[in-house]
Design an enzyme around this catalytic site. Structure first.
Site, PDB file in Angstrom:
ATOM      1  N   ASN A 166     -35.611  -9.075  56.787  1.00  0.00           N
ATOM      2  CA  ASN A 166     -35.500  -7.995  57.775  1.00  0.00           C
ATOM      3  C   ASN A 166     -36.750  -8.037  58.663  1.00  0.00           C
ATOM      4  O   ASN A 166     -37.815  -7.595  58.254  1.00  0.00           O
ATOM      5  CB  ASN A 166     -35.393  -6.653  57.027  1.00  0.00           C
ATOM      6  CG  ASN A 166     -35.401  -5.457  57.958  1.00  0.00           C
ATOM      7  OD1 ASN A 166     -35.291  -5.607  59.180  1.00  0.00           O
ATOM      8  ND2 ASN A 166     -35.523  -4.275  57.385  1.00  0.00           N
ATOM      9  N   TRP A 167     -36.588  -8.591  59.857  1.00  0.00           N
ATOM     10  CA  TRP A 167     -37.748  -8.788  60.740  1.00  0.00           C
ATOM     11  C   TRP A 167     -38.188  -7.501  61.420  1.00  0.00           C
ATOM     12  O   TRP A 167     -39.200  -7.480  62.114  1.00  0.00           O
ATOM     13  CB  TRP A 167     -37.446  -9.862  61.789  1.00  0.00           C
ATOM     14  CG  TRP A 167     -37.261 -11.246  61.207  1.00  0.00           C
ATOM     15  CD1 TRP A 167     -37.353 -11.609  59.881  1.00  0.00           C
ATOM     16  CD2 TRP A 167     -36.967 -12.449  61.920  1.00  0.00           C
ATOM     17  NE1 TRP A 167     -37.135 -12.957  59.737  1.00  0.00           N
ATOM     18  CE2 TRP A 167     -36.890 -13.499  60.977  1.00  0.00           C
ATOM     19  CE3 TRP A 167     -36.742 -12.739  63.273  1.00  0.00           C
ATOM     20  CZ2 TRP A 167     -36.608 -14.815  61.340  1.00  0.00           C
ATOM     21  CZ3 TRP A 167     -36.460 -14.053  63.638  1.00  0.00           C
ATOM     22  CH2 TRP A 167     -36.404 -15.082  62.678  1.00  0.00           C
ATOM     23  N   LYS A 168     -37.404  -6.464  61.316  1.00  0.00           N
ATOM     24  CA  LYS A 168     -37.711  -5.167  61.945  1.00  0.00           C
ATOM     25  C   LYS A 168     -38.023  -5.380  63.440  1.00  0.00           C
ATOM     26  O   LYS A 168     -37.451  -6.285  64.049  1.00  0.00           O
ATOM     27  CB  LYS A 168     -38.831  -4.466  61.182  1.00  0.00           C
ATOM     28  CG  LYS A 168     -38.495  -4.336  59.690  1.00  0.00           C
ATOM     29  CD  LYS A 168     -39.397  -3.440  58.912  1.00  0.00           C
ATOM     30  CE  LYS A 168     -38.948  -3.423  57.462  1.00  0.00           C
ATOM     31  NZ  LYS A 168     -39.747  -2.534  56.626  1.00  0.00           N
ATOM     32  N   HIS A 223     -30.992   1.716  56.122  1.00  0.00           N
ATOM     33  CA  HIS A 223     -32.400   1.454  55.810  1.00  0.00           C
ATOM     34  C   HIS A 223     -33.172   2.770  55.896  1.00  0.00           C
ATOM     35  O   HIS A 223     -32.883   3.607  56.763  1.00  0.00           O
ATOM     36  CB  HIS A 223     -32.968   0.436  56.800  1.00  0.00           C
ATOM     37  CG  HIS A 223     -34.308  -0.074  56.380  1.00  0.00           C
ATOM     38  ND1 HIS A 223     -35.448   0.667  56.544  1.00  0.00           N
ATOM     39  CD2 HIS A 223     -34.680  -1.211  55.744  1.00  0.00           C
ATOM     40  CE1 HIS A 223     -36.473  -0.009  56.043  1.00  0.00           C
ATOM     41  NE2 HIS A 223     -36.030  -1.156  55.551  1.00  0.00           N
ATOM     42  N   GLU A 264     -35.940   3.501  57.063  1.00  0.00           N
ATOM     43  CA  GLU A 264     -36.565   3.776  58.368  1.00  0.00           C
ATOM     44  C   GLU A 264     -35.531   4.368  59.338  1.00  0.00           C
ATOM     45  O   GLU A 264     -35.868   5.223  60.157  1.00  0.00           O
ATOM     46  CB  GLU A 264     -37.188   2.487  58.939  1.00  0.00           C
ATOM     47  CG  GLU A 264     -38.442   2.112  58.159  1.00  0.00           C
ATOM     48  CD  GLU A 264     -38.796   0.631  58.163  1.00  0.00           C
ATOM     49  OE1 GLU A 264     -38.271  -0.131  58.998  1.00  0.00           O
ATOM     50  OE2 GLU A 264     -39.608   0.234  57.300  1.00  0.00           O
ATOM     51  N   GLU A 293     -34.060  -0.050  47.717  1.00  0.00           N
ATOM     52  CA  GLU A 293     -35.385  -0.080  48.325  1.00  0.00           C
ATOM     53  C   GLU A 293     -36.066   1.274  48.111  1.00  0.00           C
ATOM     54  O   GLU A 293     -35.831   2.208  48.904  1.00  0.00           O
ATOM     55  CB  GLU A 293     -35.280  -0.358  49.832  1.00  0.00           C
ATOM     56  CG  GLU A 293     -34.654  -1.696  50.144  1.00  0.00           C
ATOM     57  CD  GLU A 293     -35.102  -2.225  51.513  1.00  0.00           C
ATOM     58  OE1 GLU A 293     -35.570  -3.354  51.564  1.00  0.00           O
ATOM     59  OE2 GLU A 293     -34.987  -1.483  52.505  1.00  0.00           O
ATOM     60  N   GLY A 341     -43.320  -1.506  52.633  1.00  0.00           N
ATOM     61  CA  GLY A 341     -44.483  -1.734  53.482  1.00  0.00           C
ATOM     62  C   GLY A 341     -45.769  -1.123  52.954  1.00  0.00           C
ATOM     63  O   GLY A 341     -46.755  -1.015  53.672  1.00  0.00           O
ATOM     64  N   SER A 362     -42.038  -4.223  49.411  1.00  0.00           N
ATOM     65  CA  SER A 362     -43.253  -4.979  49.076  1.00  0.00           C
ATOM     66  C   SER A 362     -42.991  -6.145  48.122  1.00  0.00           C
ATOM     67  O   SER A 362     -43.801  -6.445  47.253  1.00  0.00           O
ATOM     68  CB  SER A 362     -44.332  -4.048  48.519  1.00  0.00           C
ATOM     69  OG  SER A 362     -44.712  -3.118  49.516  1.00  0.00           O
ATOM     70  N   GLY A 373     -39.132  -7.494  53.979  1.00  0.00           N
ATOM     71  CA  GLY A 373     -39.654  -7.086  55.283  1.00  0.00           C
ATOM     72  C   GLY A 373     -40.853  -7.941  55.657  1.00  0.00           C
ATOM     73  O   GLY A 373     -40.712  -9.089  56.091  1.00  0.00           O
ATOM     74  N   GLY A 374     -42.056  -7.402  55.439  1.00  0.00           N
ATOM     75  CA  GLY A 374     -43.301  -8.074  55.848  1.00  0.00           C
ATOM     76  C   GLY A 374     -43.358  -9.549  55.497  1.00  0.00           C
ATOM     77  O   GLY A 374     -43.682 -10.390  56.360  1.00  0.00           O
TER      78      GLY A 374
HETATM   79  P1  PGA Z   1     -41.325  -4.663  53.011  1.00  0.00           P
HETATM   80  O1  PGA Z   1     -40.003  -4.041  53.663  1.00  0.00           O
HETATM   81  O2  PGA Z   1     -40.923  -5.926  52.305  1.00  0.00           O
HETATM   82  O3  PGA Z   1     -42.250  -4.904  54.154  1.00  0.00           O
HETATM   83  O4  PGA Z   1     -41.845  -3.630  52.045  1.00  0.00           O
HETATM   84  C1  PGA Z   1     -38.764  -4.147  53.039  1.00  0.00           C
HETATM   85  C2  PGA Z   1     -37.707  -3.524  53.902  1.00  0.00           C
HETATM   86  O5  PGA Z   1     -38.002  -2.522  54.580  1.00  0.00           O
HETATM   87  O6  PGA Z   1     -36.552  -3.998  53.955  1.00  0.00           O
END
Ligand code: PGA
Length: 253
Positions: A9-11, A97, A99, A169, A175, A215, A236-237
């Protein structure tokens, strides 16, 4: 047999050049180094979806979108429909998600409508569930997760579940550098599978892939991915670094 999946997930990261080179690097490393059969899915921003879909077409990599509209078409300025995503090569959409739930106030009924739009457009859904730190501390996390599943997925036809992947998640792990422990992750993944089994039967539940996200990185991936009910990761990251992402792919059992 359920599928192993590694999803990136590149956001809201990367301009066109950066996105194309990240996808190129990942595709090259996967081709050179990976002999397994896990599905690799990249989730760039909408504006890069078409270009990345074309780029990875000769490989086994897939692409998806991070969101879609609640409606099929019409006067919804700024929105992107599930059908549009499919028309540029997207095969998956991330729905729910945390977010999106928190920053964009997406409600259960919005999310249920988005799931419906994806299924109608023959796209697959990665549906995210997860509790906040406060909910975990109040010990309401099981209830919260069950409700998130129920409100968007429990009215589906059993046959539609072939288009559904779940991602657990925990909001407190996204994050933040704090990962769920192996025991915490396995406990919730098994709980999610049990909720699905109670509603749709054991066979269907055992065929659903449940990914861990929050994470997840090169260091903890092998431990998490080897848990009985963890079928891969939504990253994500660490998905923005080609080397880390491909190392995580190789950590899948
Ligand atoms: P993260 O994000 O790996 O940066 O914690 C995961 C996600 O939001 O899908």
């Amino acid at each position: 047999m359920r599928k192993k999946i590694l999803a990136g997930n590149w956001k809201m990261n990367g301009d066109r050049e950066e996105a194309l080179s990240l996808a190129t690097e990942i595709m090259g490393m996967v081709q050179d180094e990976y002999r397994g059969d896990a599905a690799v899915i990249l989730f760039p921003s909408f504006v890069h979806l078409n270009a990345i879909s074309r780029l990875v077409e000769p490989s086994n990599l897939m692409v998806g979108a991070q969101n879609c509209a609640t409606h099929e078409a019409g006067a919804y300025t700024g929105e992107v429909s599930a059908k549009m995503i499919g028309s540029v090569g997207g095969q998956y959409v991330i729905i729910g998600h945390s977010e999106r739930r928190s920053y964009f106030q997406e409600t259960s009924s919005d999310l249920a409508a988005k799931v419906q739009q994806c299924l109608k457009a023959s796209l697959k859904v990665i549906y995210c569930v997860g509790e906040t730190l406060e909910q975990r501390e109040n010990a309401t996390h099981f209830e919260v997760i069950k409700e998130q599943l129920k409100s968007c997925l429990f009215h589906l036809e059993p046959s539609q579940w072939s288009q559904i992947v779940i991602a657990y998640e925990p909001v407190w792990a996204i994050g933040t550098g704090k990962t769920a422990s192996a025991d915490q992750a396995q406990e919730i993944h098994a709980f999610i599978r049990q909720c699905i089994a109670d509603r749709f039967g054991q066979q269907l539940a055992s065929d659903v892939s449940i990914l861990y996200g929050g994470s997840c990185n090169e260091t903890n991936a092998a431990t998490l991915f080897n848990l009985k009910d963890v079928d891969g990761g939504l990253i994500g990251g660490a998905s923005l670094k080609s080397r880390s992402f491909v190392n995580m792919l190789k950590a899948l059992p």
